[in-house]
Design an enzyme around this catalytic site. Structure first.
Site, PDB file in Angstrom:
ATOM      1  N   UNK A   1      24.610 -48.156   4.965  1.00 55.27           N
ATOM      2  CA  UNK A   1      24.560 -47.378   6.204  1.00 55.27           C
ATOM      3  C   UNK A   1      23.124 -46.860   6.314  1.00 55.27           C
TER       4      UNK A   1
ATOM      5  N   CYS B   1       6.391 -49.562   5.064  1.00 57.54           N
ATOM      6  CA  CYS B   1       5.522 -50.505   4.347  1.00 57.54           C
ATOM      7  C   CYS B   1       5.728 -51.971   4.718  1.00 57.54           C
ATOM      8  CB  CYS B   1       5.679 -50.338   2.836  1.00 57.54           C
ATOM      9  SG  CYS B   1       7.218 -50.995   2.166  1.00 57.54           S
TER      10      CYS B   1
END
Length: 116
Positions: A95, A26
């Site tokens: 991460u 997005c």
């Protein structure tokens, strides 16, 4: 212990150009290059998000030190936040899968960007 399978292709693991990492789905701003650091895991690592609502967090079952993170705008899966596992005491390590990110070089951000 690994939480995610590594299949290679982590193009942003050793990528340290100035700019902003946005959601590949997005375009919402997620991480600044200023919060990225070198880590031994195969995935890109960050210490903090750009906005308070950049990511949504969900507890990882049976792992209190890990949270699943997704885009705070569209819900795209990003990776994990490991609490108190950053480069400095008390910092988190985000991460993040390279495939969930798109990089916008510094100076190419949208005018309303607050990223870098």
């Amino acid at each position: 212990m690994s939480f995610c399978s590594f299949f290679g292709g982590e193009v942003f693991q050793n990528h340290f150009e100035p700019g902003v990492y946005v959601c590949a789905k997005c375009g919402y701003e997620l991480f600044s290059s200023r919060s990225k650091y070198a880590h031994s895991s195969p995935w890109p690592a960050f210490t903090e998000t750009i906005h308070e609502d950049s990511v949504a967090k969900c507890p990882e079952k049976n792992r209190p030190e890990a949270l699943k993170v997704s885009c705070g705008k569209c819900g795209n899966g990003l990776g994990h936040e490991f609490l108190n596992d950053g480069p400095k005491r008390g910092q988190s390590r985000f991460u993040i899968f390279s495939s969930s990110l798109k990089f916008i070089p510094k100076g190419k951000e949208a005018p309303a960007s607050q990223g870098d």
